[in-house]
Design a protein around this motif. Structure first.
Motif, PDB file in Angstrom:
ATOM      1  N   ILE A 139      66.727 -39.759  47.349  1.00  0.00           N
ATOM      2  CA  ILE A 139      66.015 -38.677  46.791  1.00  0.00           C
ATOM      3  C   ILE A 139      64.751 -38.471  47.354  1.00  0.00           C
ATOM      4  CG2 ILE A 139      67.475 -38.607  44.599  1.00  0.00           C
ATOM      5  CD1 ILE A 139      65.134 -39.942  43.456  1.00  0.00           C
ATOM      6  N   ALA A 140      64.285 -37.189  47.224  1.00  0.00           N
ATOM      7  CA  ALA A 140      63.008 -36.832  47.782  1.00  0.00           C
ATOM      8  C   ALA A 140      62.139 -36.244  46.725  1.00  0.00           C
ATOM      9  CB  ALA A 140      62.914 -35.731  48.689  1.00  0.00           C
ATOM     10  N   ILE A 141      60.829 -36.887  46.193  1.00  0.00           N
ATOM     11  CA  ILE A 141      60.042 -36.776  45.292  1.00  0.00           C
ATOM     12  C   ILE A 141      58.901 -35.931  45.865  1.00  0.00           C
ATOM     13  CG2 ILE A 141      58.868 -37.269  43.209  1.00  0.00           C
ATOM     14  CD1 ILE A 141      61.349 -39.661  44.643  1.00  0.00           C
ATOM     15  N   SER A 142      58.626 -34.678  45.201  1.00  0.00           N
ATOM     16  CA  SER A 142      57.442 -33.859  45.589  1.00  0.00           C
ATOM     17  C   SER A 142      56.455 -34.069  44.591  1.00  0.00           C
ATOM     18  CB  SER A 142      57.781 -32.398  45.764  1.00  0.00           C
ATOM     19  OG  SER A 142      58.643 -32.305  46.757  1.00  0.00           O
ATOM     20  N   VAL A 143      55.429 -34.560  45.098  1.00  0.00           N
ATOM     21  CA  VAL A 143      54.065 -34.837  44.019  1.00  0.00           C
ATOM     22  C   VAL A 143      52.832 -33.933  44.586  1.00  0.00           C
ATOM     23  CG1 VAL A 143      55.083 -36.951  43.575  1.00  0.00           C
ATOM     24  CG2 VAL A 143      53.279 -36.806  45.399  1.00  0.00           C
ATOM     25  N   GLU A 144      51.939 -33.451  43.553  1.00  0.00           N
ATOM     26  CA  GLU A 144      50.648 -33.013  43.803  1.00  0.00           C
ATOM     27  C   GLU A 144      49.537 -34.019  43.325  1.00  0.00           C
ATOM     28  OE1 GLU A 144      48.742 -28.621  42.987  1.00  0.00           O
ATOM     29  OE2 GLU A 144      49.506 -29.587  41.334  1.00  0.00           O
TER      30      GLU A 144
END
Length: 631
Positions: A93-98
């Motif tokens: 999975i790919a997790i996008s974070v700020e």
């Protein structure tokens, strides 16, 4: 396998040592992309020994280990590449974070700093944030704080606000109907009053709901108990009342601008007004000066000018103006302005009543506007907001005031052509300059998109609850200043009592859930509502339809009939008069030497219980000008 902190099993450092009650396995990932503000983490879903999966979820804080620091990020998107899922095995999975900030250990305690000094490198290990680090992220660093709820991510951690910073730079609560906005405002007021017992609060309450939520702190001021003399109104505010919210006639406004100063001078210097009629500047009085005057003197001068030959062209204007004034004076809905039988300089009592000086243990004034004529609401709010600012200004910091404006988009609309300009200017002045003098503004609205953006930009702390309208969401996104803007993508999906708080009053942007209020402290709950579930038939018996219709049609006829028979000296004033129902006296102002009914002033400082005192008639002499005269 990697453990939190990026060490291999058996090499766990003291910095990342788990507590005994934490799970032995935690889903880990690694940074595969970073652009300075955001990062992407690659991970595999795993199944632990108990057969349960560890999940990355949107809205949670995560930690990226950088050795001496931990970079904190907010998950705003989770994606399975190629959109395929296979049960019973690890799925990439790919997790996008700020990226939000960094946590460092200073001594034995973690400390959070906004901003990024060292960006994550490709391959840096990432994991769910520890509780101690999460507490550090929302720590207020010694500022005076109040607990208003719990974090949505971890209900074991309190959601706190810095009370002084929230007040000093104003605050806003926005959210659509039904999300608990009024309850949140009541909770914030309770916490603020507990932290700042010296604070006076004025609530502009269009739905009559906050007095029941703050019974031990609040005094209710409604159409029956409000006494706001007409001479406190500036010319623009009085014109709004006389023209019933319609576009005023410029010629009539100019006539009023000339007539009112003369009436004020005549009140101060009886018998000399005629000599100075055309020299208003010498007296130092204008139509906006808060000096008492008699509307009878205004009408008397109108009659005199109508009879003068040189004013033959202006006669229709004078007659029209006289008709407007008399209509307002005789309208029972305007009793709070024109009901005084004797015009006196009661500005001290008026201010003391509205702003609780002295407070008698109750520092909150709930101005209930439901039932007030719509064309008057704007003027009254303008007067109150203006008085609040002036009172804080001239008290030189000794008196701190908070003006809470419910349904603020009504008074400060984004379109300058809408609304009432003096009200907008009075509230905008508090927003722009009030914090210098101790006058603060609390803005509450369900339509931030329709609110004046200048006012909203002055609110440095915002509590954003669920918003479904795209325009409203866009306004809130433009107001957020830090790097947690992605959190606002949840605005349309938050639950009841849930909010995203950001600004000066919080350490960093947080998603939190407000505390529950006890049933007796909920806004808008009446005693009848509390008993309804137990005995509905009792409620039916309490509904007096005849009384409701009578109040709907009330024109003051009953009180005028009572006035036909003068009461004897010492007789008690009828309860209807004590409650403010003074229709028979609407518009009557006595001249020096006249006698009439003495009524208890609703502006006098009241007993803490705020029970009206019983008045007595002091004279039974008939009104020499007639029962319903205006001079």
């Amino acid at each position: 396998m990697y453990l939190e902190g990026g060490t291999t099993q058996g090499e766990t450092t003291s910095q990342e040592r788990r507590a005994a009650d934490q799970p032995r396995r935690r889903l880990l990932g690694h940074v595969v992309h970073c652009d300075g503000a955001r990062a992407t983490i690659a991970a595999d879903t795993e199944v632990d020994d108990a057969g349960q999966s560890n999940y990355w979820t949107v809205g949670k804080m995560i930690s990226i280990n950088m050795g001496t620091t931990r970079t904190v990020g907010l998950v705003y998107a989770v994606e399975r590449p190629q959109h395929r899922w296979r049960d019973g095995e690890a799925n990439p999975i790919a997790i996008s974070v700020e990226l939000v900030g960094e946590v460092r250990d200073r001594g034995s305690e973690p400390v959070f700093d906004r901003g990024i000094t060292e960006y994550p490198y490709v391959g840096a290990p990432a994991h769910r944030i520890r509780s101690r680090d999460l507490q550090a992220v929302y720590d207020l660093a010694g500022r005076q704080q109040a607990v208003i709820g719990k974090l949505s991510q971890d209900e074991a951690i309190d959601a706190c606000i810095a009370v002084d910073d929230t007040l000093n730079r104003h605050f806003a609560v926005v959210g659509t109907t039904g999300v608990g906005k009024s309850s949140a405002v009541s909770l914030l007021l309770r916490k603020t009053i507990a932290s700042r017992p010296d604070l006076r609060v004025l609530i502009l309450d269009p739905h009559n709901e906050f007095a029941s939520a703050l019974p031990e702190h609040a005094v209710r001021v409604d159409t029956n108990t409000l006494d706001l003399p007409f001479w406190l109104f500036r010319l623009e505010e009085l014109v709004e009342v006389l023209f019933r919210g319609r576009e005023p006639a410029p010629e009539e406004v100019e006539l009023l601008r000339d007539l009112i100063p003369n009436a004020k001078h005549h009140y101060r210097n009886p018998g000399t007004a005629a000599a100075l009629r055309r020299s208003n500047d010498a007296s130092g009085l204008t139509a906006d000066t808060p000096v008492p005057y008699r509307m009878a003197d205004v009408l008397k001068e109108i009659d005199e000018r109508i009879g003068q030959l040189e004013n033959k062209v202006e006669r229709p204007l004078y007659r029209s103006l006289k008709t407007r004034i008399e209509a307002a004076i005789n309208d029972p809905r305007y009793r709070f302005m024109f009901a005084a039988r004797v015009i006196e300089d009661t500005i001290h009592e008026t201010i003391g009543r509205l702003f609780r000086v002295p407070s008698h243990g109750k520092t909150v004034t709930c101005f209930e506007m439901a039932g007030m004529p719509p064309e008057v609401v704007n003027s009254v709010c303008s007067v109150m907001a203006r008085l609040a600012f002036d009172l804080a200004l001239w008290s030189e910091g000794k008196l701190n005031l908070l003006v809470v404006c419910e349904e603020a988009h009504r008074y400060m609309p984004a379109d300058p052509r809408l609304g009432f300009a003096p009200t907008r200017h009075a509230l905008a002045r508090i927003a722009k300059e009030g914090r210098k003098y101790g006058c603060y503004l609390g803005v509450v609205t369900q339509r931030p998109g329709e609110l004046d953006p200048t006012v909203l930009s002055q609110c440095s702390t915002v509590f954003a609850m669920r918003l479904a309208n795209d325009q409203d969401q866009a306004i809130i996104r433009s107001a957020i200043a830090d790097s947690s803007a992605s959190m606002l993508s949840f605005l349309s999906a938050m639950g009841r009592r849930e909010a995203i708080a950001f600004g000066e009053g919080v350490a960093t942007t947080m998603r939190m859930k407000f505390e529950s209020l006890p049933p007796h402290a909920l806004p808008g709950v009446r005693d009848t509502d509390r008993r309804k579930a137990s005995n509905p038939e009792e409620i039916d018996r309490e509904v007096d339809l005849v009384s409701i219709v009578s109040r709907l049609r009330d024109t003051g006829r009953t009180l005028r009939a009572q006035a036909e028979t003068p009461p004897h000296i010492g007789a008690p004033v009828p309860a209807s008069l004590q409650a403010g129902d003074r229709g028979y006296a609407a518009g009557y102002v006595s001249q020096p030497g006249e006698t009439g009914v003495s009524r208890p002033s609703a502006l006098s400082p009241l007993h803490p219980a705020d029970e009206p005192s019983l008045g007595r008639y002091t004279s039974a002499a008939p009104n020499p000008r007639g029962k319903f005269g205006t001079r």
